[in-house]
Scaffold this motif. Structure first.
Motif, PDB file in Angstrom:
ATOM      1  N   GLY A  49       0.820  -1.209   0.000  1.00  0.00           N
ATOM      2  CA  GLY A  49       0.000   0.000   0.000  1.00  0.00           C
ATOM      3  C   GLY A  49       0.850   1.252   0.000  1.00  0.00           C
ATOM      4  O   GLY A  49       1.886   1.313   0.673  1.00  0.00           O
ATOM      5  N   GLY A  50       0.405   2.260  -0.759  1.00  0.00           N
ATOM      6  CA  GLY A  50       1.177   3.487  -0.851  1.00  0.00           C
ATOM      7  C   GLY A  50       0.361   4.725  -0.541  1.00  0.00           C
ATOM      8  O   GLY A  50      -0.869   4.707  -0.564  1.00  0.00           O
ATOM      9  N   SER A  51       1.058   5.802  -0.227  1.00  0.00           N
ATOM     10  CA  SER A  51       0.447   7.117   0.027  1.00  0.00           C
ATOM     11  C   SER A  51      -0.568   7.066   1.160  1.00  0.00           C
ATOM     12  O   SER A  51      -1.593   7.749   1.123  1.00  0.00           O
ATOM     13  CB  SER A  51      -0.224   7.640  -1.252  1.00  0.00           C
ATOM     14  OG  SER A  51       0.714   7.743  -2.295  1.00  0.00           O
ATOM     15  N   ASN A  52      -0.307   6.249   2.178  1.00  0.00           N
ATOM     16  CA  ASN A  52      -1.184   6.154   3.343  1.00  0.00           C
ATOM     17  C   ASN A  52      -0.616   6.953   4.507  1.00  0.00           C
ATOM     18  O   ASN A  52       0.600   7.090   4.647  1.00  0.00           O
ATOM     19  CB  ASN A  52      -1.340   4.684   3.772  1.00  0.00           C
ATOM     20  CG  ASN A  52      -2.002   3.821   2.725  1.00  0.00           C
ATOM     21  OD1 ASN A  52      -3.137   4.050   2.363  1.00  0.00           O
ATOM     22  ND2 ASN A  52      -1.287   2.823   2.221  1.00  0.00           N
ATOM     23  N   THR A  53      -1.522   7.441   5.370  1.00  0.00           N
ATOM     24  CA  THR A  53      -1.115   8.112   6.605  1.00  0.00           C
ATOM     25  C   THR A  53      -1.882   7.477   7.757  1.00  0.00           C
ATOM     26  O   THR A  53      -3.105   7.611   7.843  1.00  0.00           O
ATOM     27  CB  THR A  53      -1.413   9.621   6.550  1.00  0.00           C
ATOM     28  OG1 THR A  53      -0.697  10.212   5.455  1.00  0.00           O
ATOM     29  CG2 THR A  53      -0.983  10.290   7.855  1.00  0.00           C
ATOM     30  N   PHE A  54      -1.158   6.757   8.626  1.00  0.00           N
ATOM     31  CA  PHE A  54      -1.764   6.093   9.783  1.00  0.00           C
ATOM     32  C   PHE A  54      -1.128   6.679  11.043  1.00  0.00           C
ATOM     33  O   PHE A  54       0.089   6.583  11.225  1.00  0.00           O
ATOM     34  CB  PHE A  54      -1.528   4.576   9.748  1.00  0.00           C
ATOM     35  CG  PHE A  54      -2.040   3.881   8.507  1.00  0.00           C
ATOM     36  CD1 PHE A  54      -3.071   4.437   7.759  1.00  0.00           C
ATOM     37  CD2 PHE A  54      -1.487   2.683   8.084  1.00  0.00           C
ATOM     38  CE1 PHE A  54      -3.549   3.808   6.616  1.00  0.00           C
ATOM     39  CE2 PHE A  54      -1.953   2.043   6.947  1.00  0.00           C
ATOM     40  CZ  PHE A  54      -2.983   2.604   6.211  1.00  0.00           C
ATOM     41  N   ILE A  55      -1.951   7.284  11.899  1.00  0.00           N
ATOM     42  CA  ILE A  55      -1.441   7.888  13.133  1.00  0.00           C
ATOM     43  C   ILE A  55      -2.235   7.348  14.311  1.00  0.00           C
ATOM     44  O   ILE A  55      -3.463   7.528  14.365  1.00  0.00           O
ATOM     45  CB  ILE A  55      -1.539   9.426  13.079  1.00  0.00           C
ATOM     46  CG1 ILE A  55      -0.729   9.969  11.892  1.00  0.00           C
ATOM     47  CG2 ILE A  55      -1.048  10.033  14.383  1.00  0.00           C
ATOM     48  CD1 ILE A  55      -0.831  11.478  11.730  1.00  0.00           C
ATOM     49  N   GLY A  56      -1.553   6.684  15.241  1.00  0.00           N
ATOM     50  CA  GLY A  56      -2.205   6.108  16.401  1.00  0.00           C
ATOM     51  C   GLY A  56      -1.811   4.659  16.574  1.00  0.00           C
ATOM     52  O   GLY A  56      -1.482   3.959  15.607  1.00  0.00           O
ATOM     53  N   ALA A  57      -1.820   4.193  17.817  1.00  0.00           N
ATOM     54  CA  ALA A  57      -1.456   2.810  18.092  1.00  0.00           C
ATOM     55  C   ALA A  57      -2.309   1.865  17.265  1.00  0.00           C
ATOM     56  O   ALA A  57      -3.535   1.939  17.287  1.00  0.00           O
ATOM     57  CB  ALA A  57      -1.615   2.508  19.580  1.00  0.00           C
ATOM     58  N   ASN A  58      -1.647   1.004  16.481  1.00  0.00           N
ATOM     59  CA  ASN A  58      -2.304  -0.014  15.645  1.00  0.00           C
ATOM     60  C   ASN A  58      -3.251   0.579  14.601  1.00  0.00           C
ATOM     61  O   ASN A  58      -4.117  -0.135  14.077  1.00  0.00           O
ATOM     62  CB  ASN A  58      -3.050  -1.027  16.511  1.00  0.00           C
ATOM     63  CG  ASN A  58      -2.117  -1.838  17.386  1.00  0.00           C
ATOM     64  OD1 ASN A  58      -1.139  -2.388  16.905  1.00  0.00           O
ATOM     65  ND2 ASN A  58      -2.410  -1.889  18.678  1.00  0.00           N
ATOM     66  N   ALA A  59      -3.107   1.836  14.307  1.00  0.00           N
ATOM     67  CA  ALA A  59      -3.915   2.418  13.235  1.00  0.00           C
ATOM     68  C   ALA A  59      -3.522   1.763  11.917  1.00  0.00           C
ATOM     69  O   ALA A  59      -2.344   1.653  11.591  1.00  0.00           O
ATOM     70  CB  ALA A  59      -3.688   3.929  13.159  1.00  0.00           C
ATOM     71  N   GLY A  60      -4.535   1.298  11.143  1.00  0.00           N
ATOM     72  CA  GLY A  60      -4.255   0.662   9.856  1.00  0.00           C
ATOM     73  C   GLY A  60      -3.341  -0.532   9.973  1.00  0.00           C
ATOM     74  O   GLY A  60      -2.622  -0.859   9.024  1.00  0.00           O
ATOM     75  N   THR A  61      -3.398  -1.211  11.134  1.00  0.00           N
ATOM     76  CA  THR A  61      -2.425  -2.287  11.373  1.00  0.00           C
ATOM     77  C   THR A  61      -2.566  -3.441  10.398  1.00  0.00           C
ATOM     78  O   THR A  61      -1.605  -4.148  10.132  1.00  0.00           O
ATOM     79  CB  THR A  61      -2.556  -2.787  12.827  1.00  0.00           C
ATOM     80  OG1 THR A  61      -1.502  -3.718  13.109  1.00  0.00           O
ATOM     81  CG2 THR A  61      -3.896  -3.470  13.043  1.00  0.00           C
TER      82      THR A  61
END
Length: 650
Positions: free
Chosen positions: A291-303
């Motif tokens: 996956g590209g161009s993703n922004t995941f912020i937070g514990a296990n976000a988008g894990t």
């Protein structure tokens, strides 16, 4: 005992040396007959060919053997600085340290074999067994540790600290390797910073990288512009560029992915080729692979994300189970947790939590769209809105608790606006929950209250129910009207107590079965009427369409029968011709300008037109008489002509 050995040692030096110059102390005689000054030579062959070099300290067998003009050097250890000829300000300490140095200056080699191959390199510091062993022309290097910078030949401005740190570097420049085996395979890579055991272990030509932490960037070979901070951060990276991994095991499996930012324990752990991702938080984007161009912020976000692209998940567990969904925006704890749909916007803790494949939804508020599964293009705004929607599409719920009940989970194109507003049918609009709706006002006193900005207008328009539409019901005695407060009420013409609409404003009254105005003016129908001349009571723009029009005439004098009277003075045709030429219209008929300015009276105009027809009739009667007279005269002339012709023949 120690003092005795010391004095014996000094005595041995004294009797073994021979003095050739007043300022030299020589334990081993130099070969030159004109040796330099202020040199200290101790050991077999030490400074043996010294000629003009001065202020050197050579201690050990073969130290500075070939020194000729080198000055201010300190060589300690067998063969240390053995081939130095003119190099200056060098300090070589250890067996074979700086053995091959010839003209290199300002070098410090400490350790057996350190700087062994250095010939002309300058400003180098090598400390440790065989550190900088193959350095020949490299400059401004600092190697500390056994084998540090071992293979460096021409590389300059490098700092290698640790056993075998930068051991394979040959021509790489401006690198900093700190830690056992850090950057050990680096050959040509430049401006790298590796700190920690085995950091950048496999790096060969990769440049501008910063690896901090044991095993960080261990597999990097040609990757550029990477920053890996933490134990095993970027462990598998080979050729990935422009990545920033901060945290233990962040981006551990990244190989060729570029322009990623992973911050937090195991963030982006499984990423291999995914590019332009930003994962911040422990376990954020853990399973992301491509996956590209993703922004995941937070514990296990988008894990659980694997190949989803263009997603933004902010909040612990936000988009936690999303794997392939793309272009989603989730903000809030566990927002869109089970989502695999695309192009969704979930804002609020738990919003869109159960959504699986639903796409193009907007859920704003805590637990908004909580149970949405496959629903598409829904907009839910407010805490708990659309909680029971499952597969419904194109719905709009606005307000805390607004939506559909559990018995209607699959509505389509339904709208509920207002706190706890509930809709149970598709293609329906519900406003509020037992509330009054006001338009143009601030305190409605009815279910729907309209306040127009123009007095006398309700502000309500029924586009498809105009006065041109034929009536659906006829011969009815009930109708809608308004009371003194403006409320719409049911009226009747049969004495129900409601007032007729025509009587409400005092300008109209009923006369038998007719409606009659009570004011002194006229009635205007339509717009654009600029002139209302006196003597008329009805003014209509754009015309009147009717099957029958009857115009009343008050007296016989208003009609045109007078033309046939004996007293009527009929103009001669010559007079009419002259008048028409002069005025461009018939006598007694208004001109075009006058008609535009004043209009025409239909009754009077009909009388005038009939008058002209009657005048034409009189002209035709006169013409007939004239024609009869001409015919008689013609016959008489024909008879006379015939008589004359017979007479001439005879």
């Amino acid at each position: 005992m120690k003092k005795q050995l010391f004095w014996i040692f000094l005595f041995f030096i004294f009797i073994a040396g021979r003095v050739y110059s007043q300022t030299n102390y020589v334990a081993t005689a130099p070969a030159s007959v004109t040796p330099g000054s202020d040199n200290t030579l101790v050991g077999v062959g030490a400074g043996n060919l010294n000629m003009t070099g001065a202020s050197n300290l050579f201690i050990g067998r073969g130290t500075g053997t070939l020194n000729v003009a080198g000055t201010q050097n300190a060589f300690l250890g067998t063969s240390a600085g053995n081939k130095n000829s003119s190099g200056q300000n060098n300090a070589f300490i250890g067996f074979s340290a700086g053995t091959s140095n010839t003209t290199g200056n300002n070098n410090t080699f400490i350790g057996s074999g350190s700087g062994y191959t250095n010939s002309v390199g300058y400003n180098n510091v090598f400390t440790g067994y065989r550190s900088g062993y193959f350095n020949s022309t490299g400059n401004n290097n600092a190697f500390y540790g056994t084998g540090a910078g071992y293979s460096n030949t021409q590389g300059g401005d490098n700092t290698f600290v640790g056993s075998d740190a930068g051991g394979g570097n040959t021509i790489g420049l401006s690198n900093v390797f700190v830690g056992s085996l850090s950057g050990v395979a680096n050959t040509e890579g430049i401006e790298n910073t590796f700190v920690g055991a085995q950091t950048g272990l496999s790096n060969t030509t990769g440049s501008y990288n910063t690896f901090l932490g044991t095993l960080s960037g261990k597999s990097n070979t040609v990757g550029l512009n990477n920053i890996f901070l933490g134990h095993s951060a970027g462990f598998s990276n080979t050729s990935g560029n422009q990545n920033v991994f901060v945290g233990i095991q962040t981006g551990r499996n990244n190989t060729t992915g570029i322009a990623n930012i992973f911050l937090g324990f195991a963030a982006g752990y499984t990423n291999t080729t995914g590019a332009s991702n930003t994962f911040i938080g422990n376990g954020a984007g853990y399973q992301n692979s491509e996956g590209g161009s993703n922004t995941f912020i937070g514990a296990n976000a988008g894990t659980s994300n694997t190949t989803g692209n263009g997603d933004i998940f902010i909040g612990a567990l936000a988009g936690g189970n999303n794997s392939t969904g793309s272009s989603n925006l989730f903000l809030g704890f566990a927002a869109g947790y089970n989502n695999n749909g695309s192009a969704n916007v979930f804002l609020g803790n738990g919003s869109g939590n159960t959504n699986s494949t639903g796409s193009n939804n907007i859920f704003v508020g805590g637990n908004a769209g909580l149970r949405n599964n496959d629903g598409l293009r829904n907009v839910f705004v407010g805490d708990g809105t659309g909680q029971y929607n499952a597969n419904g599409n194109r719905n709009v719920f606005i307000g805390a608790g607004a939506g559909s009940p559990s018995t209607a989970p699959n509505l389509i194109n339904a709208v509920a606006i207002g706190t706890d507003a509930q809709v149970t049918a598709s293609n329906a609009l519900i406003l509020g929950n037992n509330v009054n709706v006001g338009i143009g006002n601030t305190a409605p006193n009815a279910k729907l209250e309209l306040t127009s900005s123009t007095s006398g207008l309700s502000g309500l328009r029924l586009t498809n129910l105009t006065n041109t539409v034929s009536t659906t019901l006829v011969n009815q005695t009930k109708f809608l009207t308004v009371n003194a407060q403006g409320d719409v009420v049911l009226g009747s013409t049969t004495g129900s107590g409601a007032r007729l609409a025509v009587e409400d404003d005092g300008l109209w009254k009923t006369a038998n079965n007719n409606i009659q105005n009570t004011n002194e003016g006229g009635v205007i129908i339509g717009s654009g009427i600029q002139q209302t001349p006196a003597g008329y009571r009805l003014y209509v723009s754009e015309g009147i369409l009717t099957e029958k029009v009857k115009v009343a005439v008050k007296t016989t004098g208003d009609w045109s029968d007078k033309v046939f009277g004996s007293a009527y003075k009929l103009r001669s045709l010559n007079q009419v011709e002259k008048y028409v030429k002069a005025n461009q219209h018939l006598p007694g008929i208004p001109s075009a300008e006058q008609v535009v300015r004043e209009g025409i009276d239909v009754g009077k105009m009909d009388a005038k037109l009939l008058e002209k027809v009657e005048e034409l009739t009189l002209y035709m009667i006169q013409l007939k008489k004239d024609n009869e007279l001409l015919r008689k005269k013609t016959k008489m002339m024909e008879k006379q002509i015939n008589v004359l012709q017979r007479h001439n023949i005879n």
